[in-house]
Design a protein around this motif. Structure first.
Motif, mmCIF file in Angstrom:
data_model
loop_
_atom_site.group_PDB
_atom_site.id
_atom_site.type_symbol
_atom_site.label_atom_id
_atom_site.label_comp_id
_atom_site.label_asym_id
_atom_site.label_seq_id
_atom_site.Cartn_x
_atom_site.Cartn_y
_atom_site.Cartn_z
ATOM 1 N N GLN A 261 -17.979 2.998 -2.098
ATOM 2 C CA GLN A 261 -17.169 2.637 -3.186
ATOM 3 C C GLN A 261 -16.027 1.880 -2.719
ATOM 4 O O GLN A 261 -15.053 2.544 -1.711
ATOM 5 C CB GLN A 261 -16.511 3.526 -4.173
ATOM 6 C CG GLN A 261 -15.883 3.199 -5.306
ATOM 7 C CD GLN A 261 -16.562 2.379 -6.426
ATOM 8 O OE1 GLN A 261 -17.774 2.668 -6.678
ATOM 9 N NE2 GLN A 261 -15.871 1.399 -7.025
ATOM 10 N N GLY A 262 -15.888 0.642 -2.794
ATOM 11 C CA GLY A 262 -14.500 -0.017 -2.459
ATOM 12 C C GLY A 262 -13.486 0.134 -3.124
ATOM 13 O O GLY A 262 -13.381 0.269 -4.239
ATOM 14 N N VAL A 263 -12.372 0.573 -2.388
ATOM 15 C CA VAL A 263 -10.936 0.903 -2.938
ATOM 16 C C VAL A 263 -9.933 -0.264 -2.575
ATOM 17 O O VAL A 263 -9.669 -0.404 -1.212
ATOM 18 C CB VAL A 263 -10.713 2.251 -2.561
ATOM 19 C CG1 VAL A 263 -9.405 2.764 -3.047
ATOM 20 C CG2 VAL A 263 -11.773 3.380 -2.839
ATOM 21 N N ASN A 264 -9.248 -0.666 -3.475
ATOM 22 C CA ASN A 264 -8.028 -1.575 -3.246
ATOM 23 C C ASN A 264 -6.902 -0.630 -2.780
ATOM 24 O O ASN A 264 -6.203 0.059 -3.390
ATOM 25 C CB ASN A 264 -7.593 -2.281 -4.513
ATOM 26 C CG ASN A 264 -6.667 -3.313 -4.673
ATOM 27 O OD1 ASN A 264 -5.988 -3.481 -3.312
ATOM 28 N ND2 ASN A 264 -6.339 -4.011 -5.549
ATOM 29 N N LEU A 265 -6.618 -1.165 -1.429
ATOM 30 C CA LEU A 265 -5.594 -0.336 -0.627
ATOM 31 C C LEU A 265 -4.133 -0.730 -1.352
ATOM 32 O O LEU A 265 -3.038 0.169 -1.240
ATOM 33 C CB LEU A 265 -5.478 -0.533 0.681
ATOM 34 C CG LEU A 265 -6.546 0.011 1.435
ATOM 35 C CD1 LEU A 265 -6.553 -0.305 2.879
ATOM 36 C CD2 LEU A 265 -6.912 1.383 0.971
ATOM 37 N N ARG A 266 -4.144 -2.057 -2.040
ATOM 38 C CA ARG A 266 -2.736 -2.500 -2.343
ATOM 39 C C ARG A 266 -2.149 -1.379 -3.566
ATOM 40 O O ARG A 266 -0.919 -0.970 -3.545
ATOM 41 C CB ARG A 266 -2.990 -3.832 -3.190
ATOM 42 C CG ARG A 266 -3.288 -5.046 -2.298
ATOM 43 C CD ARG A 266 -3.820 -5.981 -3.329
ATOM 44 N NE ARG A 266 -4.318 -7.310 -2.311
ATOM 45 C CZ ARG A 266 -5.294 -7.442 -1.896
ATOM 46 N NH1 ARG A 266 -6.232 -6.312 -2.057
ATOM 47 N NH2 ARG A 266 -5.853 -8.211 -1.317
ATOM 48 N N PRO A 272 3.386 0.915 -3.011
ATOM 49 C CA PRO A 272 2.427 -0.145 -3.199
ATOM 50 C C PRO A 272 2.644 -1.524 -2.618
ATOM 51 O O PRO A 272 3.900 -1.815 -2.715
ATOM 52 C CB PRO A 272 2.174 -0.182 -4.751
ATOM 53 C CG PRO A 272 2.748 0.800 -5.447
ATOM 54 C CD PRO A 272 4.085 1.215 -4.463
ATOM 55 N N PHE A 273 1.575 -2.183 -2.237
ATOM 56 C CA PHE A 273 1.724 -3.411 -1.757
ATOM 57 C C PHE A 273 1.639 -4.292 -2.727
ATOM 58 O O PHE A 273 1.224 -4.032 -3.695
ATOM 59 C CB PHE A 273 0.596 -3.755 -0.824
ATOM 60 C CG PHE A 273 0.595 -3.101 0.568
ATOM 61 C CD1 PHE A 273 1.876 -2.624 1.424
ATOM 62 C CD2 PHE A 273 -0.668 -2.643 1.128
ATOM 63 C CE1 PHE A 273 1.736 -1.841 2.360
ATOM 64 C CE2 PHE A 273 -0.858 -1.946 2.384
ATOM 65 C CZ PHE A 273 0.467 -1.567 3.120
ATOM 66 N N PRO A 274 2.287 -5.461 -2.811
ATOM 67 C CA PRO A 274 2.201 -6.360 -3.938
ATOM 68 C C PRO A 274 0.816 -6.809 -4.095
ATOM 69 O O PRO A 274 0.179 -7.117 -3.423
ATOM 70 C CB PRO A 274 2.976 -7.577 -3.334
ATOM 71 C CG PRO A 274 4.008 -6.838 -2.408
ATOM 72 C CD PRO A 274 3.349 -5.923 -1.578
ATOM 73 N N ASP A 275 0.571 -7.082 -5.338
ATOM 74 C CA ASP A 275 -0.822 -7.631 -5.758
ATOM 75 C C ASP A 275 -1.249 -8.759 -5.074
ATOM 76 O O ASP A 275 -2.320 -9.104 -4.462
ATOM 77 C CB ASP A 275 -0.771 -7.615 -7.245
ATOM 78 C CG ASP A 275 -0.781 -6.505 -8.105
ATOM 79 O OD1 ASP A 275 -1.265 -5.428 -7.299
ATOM 80 O OD2 ASP A 275 -0.810 -6.286 -9.256
ATOM 81 N N ASP A 276 -0.147 -9.782 -4.523
ATOM 82 C CA ASP A 276 -0.671 -10.729 -4.006
ATOM 83 C C ASP A 276 -0.640 -10.838 -2.541
ATOM 84 O O ASP A 276 -0.757 -11.821 -2.032
ATOM 85 C CB ASP A 276 0.623 -11.992 -4.613
ATOM 86 C CG ASP A 276 1.899 -11.845 -3.894
ATOM 87 O OD1 ASP A 276 1.969 -10.590 -3.267
ATOM 88 O OD2 ASP A 276 2.808 -12.663 -4.072
ATOM 89 N N SER A 277 -0.691 -9.794 -2.213
ATOM 90 C CA SER A 277 -0.824 -9.614 -0.738
ATOM 91 C C SER A 277 -2.055 -10.069 -0.163
ATOM 92 O O SER A 277 -3.237 -9.715 -0.653
ATOM 93 C CB SER A 277 -0.830 -7.834 -0.226
ATOM 94 O OG SER A 277 0.537 -7.396 -0.300
ATOM 95 N N PHE A 278 -2.147 -11.133 0.788
ATOM 96 C CA PHE A 278 -3.218 -11.781 1.091
ATOM 97 C C PHE A 278 -4.117 -11.082 2.180
ATOM 98 O O PHE A 278 -3.566 -10.416 3.096
ATOM 99 C CB PHE A 278 -2.805 -13.348 1.593
ATOM 100 C CG PHE A 278 -3.935 -14.196 1.982
ATOM 101 C CD1 PHE A 278 -4.462 -14.760 0.859
ATOM 102 C CD2 PHE A 278 -4.514 -14.609 3.184
ATOM 103 C CE1 PHE A 278 -5.629 -15.796 1.018
ATOM 104 C CE2 PHE A 278 -5.331 -15.237 3.299
ATOM 105 C CZ PHE A 278 -5.877 -15.915 2.264
ATOM 106 N N GLY A 279 -5.507 -11.581 2.287
ATOM 107 C CA GLY A 279 -6.513 -10.791 3.281
ATOM 108 C C GLY A 279 -7.317 -9.769 2.693
ATOM 109 O O GLY A 279 -7.238 -9.781 1.257
#
Length: 423
Positions: A261-266, A272-279
């Protein structure tokens, strides 16, 4: 096809875009998305979309470049390939009975095999006779994940609406927090661990829609603890899959069942990392059943939450420091030689359903679903998407031998609708 270039050139010091460690772990290939918009998208409106895209590419400059090698992109401003295609049909007719064979034609054909020099993003506008459009986006997974694509589309939509917003520079926290490791060999990368479970079989597509009302009932019936819409649908899909594999394997030597299951690390990092963190800022959780047996949905819900909870702030910290090699080695050692594999990913709750270029929000979204004739090998896969009115769509491609058993599950039969009309 034309190429849309940034409205101002990319500075020389940004010409080379180096990937992060997590980018390295991604499958080397393209991912796909289509957003469907009802309305009258005239030539003037399409030209306006192109002009606002050009302005957006100033911030998202990698999308106007090419793949340089396995660890970097050349942000050379060569332009994002952009094409317009005609669809001799009305979108309302298509949405009443979505057809996967037609959907897959909405994507531009590949210019060549994957490799150096590939465009990082390609866009095609599919214009229906009624003036509605299906906007297809094909992007290279080495450079971005779907959260990054959603951020890009939100910025493009704001530019198209002329909101006059000022956007910060591209957020490259992934590169600073997870520096790439050129010394990693291919056999140390997760996608190679999982690739051994790909099979040459005929796969069958199913689209199951769980309405908001159905999800509310499921949450109330199956859990005394807090769960999300995605948690519930994930547990239902897993239960269906376990039951189908168990039934098909009766009387045979049964391989372990492996699910990822893919998990969003942001949202897992601390802070938390900003939601607009790129990559790419995602990691796959995993669960392995060596002796699979049927389980109650509430039990599966607990296991889903427990599995995802392992990827926490400390995990993210270690992944960005001394723990990366340990995590990769541990993952490789835990992978069985053989397994029946199900991969899941969620694109819900990341803003895709809110993207408005000035003519309204998308009425629907879809992904590219390859047929057996289009891929040499594949895997059982489920993609979760937001549906209208707060529901979840589960797009599954399953080995055909599991489909009948999968659909016997009471939760699928009672609470999911099969490929209903979108409008």
């Amino acid at each position: 096809m034309e190429k849309i270039k940034p409205s101002s050139p990319t500075p020389p010091h940004l010409r080379v875009y180096n990937t992060s460690l997590i980018d390295q772990t991604m499958i080397y290939g393209y991912a796909y998305l289509v957003l469907y918009y009802l309305g009258n998208y005239s030539k003037d409106k399409i030209q306006h979309l192109k002009e606002s895209l050009s302005r957006t590419l100033v911030t998202f400059y990698p999308f106007a470049g090419i793949i340089k090698d396995a660890l970097s992109a050349d942000c050379n401003d060569q332009g994002l390939p952009f094409s317009v295609a005609k669809v001799e049909a009305r979108m309302s007719d298509f949405l009443q009975n979505p057809n996967v064979e037609l959907m897959n034609k909405f994507y531009p054909t590949a210019e060549k095999l994957l490799g150096m020099g590939d465009s990082i993003m390609v866009i095609q506008l599919n214009c229906f006779d009624c003036g509605s459009i299906a906007m297809s986006i094909k992007f290279h997974h080495l450079i971005a994940d779907m959260v990054s694509i959603s951020t890009f589309l939100q910025h493009w939509a704001a530019n198209a609406q002329g909101l006059g917003l000022s956007f910060p520079p591209l957020n490259r926290i992934a590169q600073s927090s997870f520096s790439q490791k050129p010394s990693l060999s291919n056999n140390q990368l997760p996608f190679n661990y999982f690739s051994k479970y790909l099979i040459s079989r005929k796969f069958v597509l199913r689209r199951y829609v769980f309405d908001a009302s159905a999800l509310s009932i499921l949450k109330a019936q199956t859990s005394s603890f807090r769960v999300s819409r995605v948690n519930v649908v994930t547990a239902v899909i897993r239960q269906c899959f376990i039951e189908a594999v168990t039934e098909e394997s009766a009387g045979k030597d049964m391989k372990p069942i492996l699910m990822s299951q893919g998990v969003n690390l942001r949202r897992k990092a601390m802070p938390p990392f900003p939601d607009d963190s790129f990559g790419n800022l995602a990691w796959n959780s995993k669960s392995l059943w060596s002796f699979p047996k049927e389980k109650e949905l509430t039990e599966l819900l607990r296991e889903v939450k427990k599995e995802i909870a392992k990827i926490d702030g400390e995990f993210v910290r270690r992944l960005g420091s001394e723990g990366a090699y340990d995590f990769l080695e541990e993952l490789r050692n835990e992978m069985p030689q053989e397994a029946t594999f199900l991969a899941m990913t969620s694109w819900a709750n990341i803003g895709l359903s809110e993207i408005d270029f000035g003519g309204g929000k998308p009425v629907w979204m879809s992904s590219f679903i390859p047929h057996s004739s289009e891929v040499e090998k594949g895997c059982n896969l489920a993609i979760l998407l937001d549906s209208k009115s707060g529901g979840i769509e589960a797009w599954t491609t399953l080995d055909e031998k599991y489909v009948a058993g999968f659909e016997k599950n009471d939760y699928i039969r009672k609470y999911a609708r099969f490929n209903p009309s979108v409008i």
